[in-house]
Design a protein around this motif. Structure first.
Motif: not given
Length: 212
Positions: A53-76
């Protein structure tokens, strides 16, 4: 029993060693804890399915890891978001399984990944009705107000943003661009599973009430 055999089969296929078991004391007895699911299995399978699969152009669906790290620290928050992430990726895998060029009599990678999504869902902490408020918030929140940069967002705001991106993609499952984006991001999906909302082992623990 069948699920356990299937899990062992995947480990043998990809040559991934079993993690060393941890243990807990239960009524004075030592009970070994097995991993709820070895994310390395998914990572290897995803790499095989998405390697062309060729890397998709444009905005990603999943947040970048630095942003998602804040979510993963909150269980619910993490568990609520993971449920929607798994739903999207499984739906796209269902849509694109007929395109699997790596399909063989021995192993259909697409079907195996679809099955893995069910196993991942089982490893997400059960939140009962705790996601309802968060999901409603993502439905009513608009982007008409001045945008806040992701680095300044709270975990709740980031969770809402992620849910909105997932919902937008889910509405366009037949869009080839969305399918390609999901298949591309499948390569790093295992990183998003890690966090407080994902059970590391098969031992069930009691959950406290409230969204955090």
């Amino acid at each position: 029993m069948a699920s356990a055999l299937h899990y062992c089969f995947l480990i043998l296929i990809f040559g991934i060693p079993m993690h060393e078991c941890t243990a807990v004391l239960l009524n004075g007895n030592c009970v070994p804890l097995e991993p709820c699911f070895d994310l390395n299995v998914m990572a290897n399978m995803a790499e095989r399915v998405s390697k062309d699969v060729i890397a998709a152009d444009g905005e990603k669906i999943l947040l970048k890891h630095s942003s998602f790290d804040k979510i993963r620290k909150k269980k619910n928050l993490h568990s609520c978001v993971l449920q929607k992430i798994i739903n999207l990726f499984q739906n796209v895998l269902e849509k694109t399984k007929k395109n699997d060029v790596h399909n063989s009599k021995e192993l259909n990678h697409h079907l195996e990944l679809i099955h893995i999504m069910d196993q991942l869902r089982h490893c997400v902490y059960k939140t009962k009705n705790r996601c309802t408020k968060l999901y409603k918030m993502s439905d009513i929140t608009t982007t008409s107000s001045p945008m806040i940069s992701e680095k300044n967002m709270t975990p709740n705001q980031l969770a809402v943003l992620q849910l909105q991106k997932l919902k937008s993609a889910s509405k366009r499952l037949n869009d080839v661009h969305i399918q390609e984006s999901v298949m591309d991001e499948l390569k790093t999906l295992h990183f998003y599973m890690e966090g407080k909302g994902f059970r590391k082992n098969t031992q069930m623990t009691e959950e406290k009430h409230g969204v955090s």
